[in-house]
Design a protein around this motif. Structure first.
Motif, PDB file in Angstrom:
ATOM      1  N   ILE A  55       0.835  -1.218   0.000  1.00 43.50           N
ATOM      2  CA  ILE A  55       0.000   0.000   0.000  1.00 43.50           C
ATOM      3  C   ILE A  55       0.864   1.260   0.000  1.00 43.50           C
ATOM      4  CG2 ILE A  55      -1.708   1.345   1.316  1.00 43.50           C
ATOM      5  CD1 ILE A  55      -2.917  -0.988  -0.321  1.00 43.50           C
ATOM      6  N   ASP A  92      -6.063  -5.712  -3.781  1.00 40.97           N
ATOM      7  CA  ASP A  92      -6.254  -4.895  -2.581  1.00 40.97           C
ATOM      8  C   ASP A  92      -6.926  -3.568  -2.938  1.00 40.97           C
ATOM      9  OD1 ASP A  92      -4.766  -6.892  -1.352  1.00 40.97           O
ATOM     10  OD2 ASP A  92      -3.291  -5.534  -0.479  1.00 40.97           O
ATOM     11  N   ARG A  97      -8.884  -0.820  -0.726  1.00 41.91           N
ATOM     12  CA  ARG A  97      -8.433   0.559  -0.935  1.00 41.91           C
ATOM     13  C   ARG A  97      -8.918   1.053  -2.280  1.00 41.91           C
ATOM     14  NH1 ARG A  97      -4.448   3.106   1.943  1.00 41.91           N
ATOM     15  NH2 ARG A  97      -5.309   4.850   0.767  1.00 41.91           N
TER      16      ARG A  97
END
Length: 169
Positions: A55, A92, A97
């Motif tokens: 991330i 993800d 996200r």
């Protein structure tokens, strides 16, 4: 000029992929990030890898770059394992996200592959082209680079294609 980053996705940081990137980036036009220096775990529906480097890496890429080049050796007729894990983790951005996932729209993606010979199989680029389309990214194309008989010198035809590829970025 658009800012371009190259994600080097080889299990050998100073191997052939690195050598090709040195030639491609001799004028330091691009930033290079070696994915093997990052702690990126496999995709997990329970987000067990939420604290790894994926991330933060994506936040950096999406805030600073318009174009992403994925540079991978060909292992067993496909992308490297490191790159496959990275690609899987894009999930993800679709599940947890979404704010980051939406930022992929309009960005550009290109692929640089390499192997000892000019032996890339048909269909190699399909996962990249289809992923770019699904994510709303522009697929800029790809190039395959191979080496002369000595195994260290980029083949003349491959080097010409590499220079043409550079102009498209």
């Amino acid at each position: 000029m658009k800012k371009t980053v190259i994600l080097q996705a080889s299990s050998k940081s100073m191997g052939n992929t690195h050598h090709i990137l040195e030639v491609l980036n001799e004028d330091n036009s691009f930033d290079i990030i070696d994915l093997s220096t990052k702690n990126i775990g496999h995709f997990d529906y329970d987000m067990k890898n939420a604290e790894d480097d994926f991330i933060p890496l994506m936040e950096n890429l999406l805030s600073q770059y318009d174009s992403i080049v994925l540079a991978t050796p060909i292992y067993w007729y496909t992308m490297s394992g490191i790159l496959k894990v990275f690609m899987d983790r894009l999930s993800d951005l679709l599940h947890y996200r979404k704010d980051l996932g939406r930022q992929l729209r309009g960005k550009s993606l290109a692929v640089l592959s390499n192997s000892g010979d000019n032996d890339r199989r048909p269909g190699f680029t399909m996962p990249f082209e289809a992923s770019a389309a699904y994510l709303g990214m522009h697929y800029l194309g790809d190039v395959h680079v191979w080496f002369d008989q000595d195994g260290q010198t980029i083949a003349t035809a491959a080097n010409e294609q590499l220079q043409t590829f550079k102009q498209s970025l």
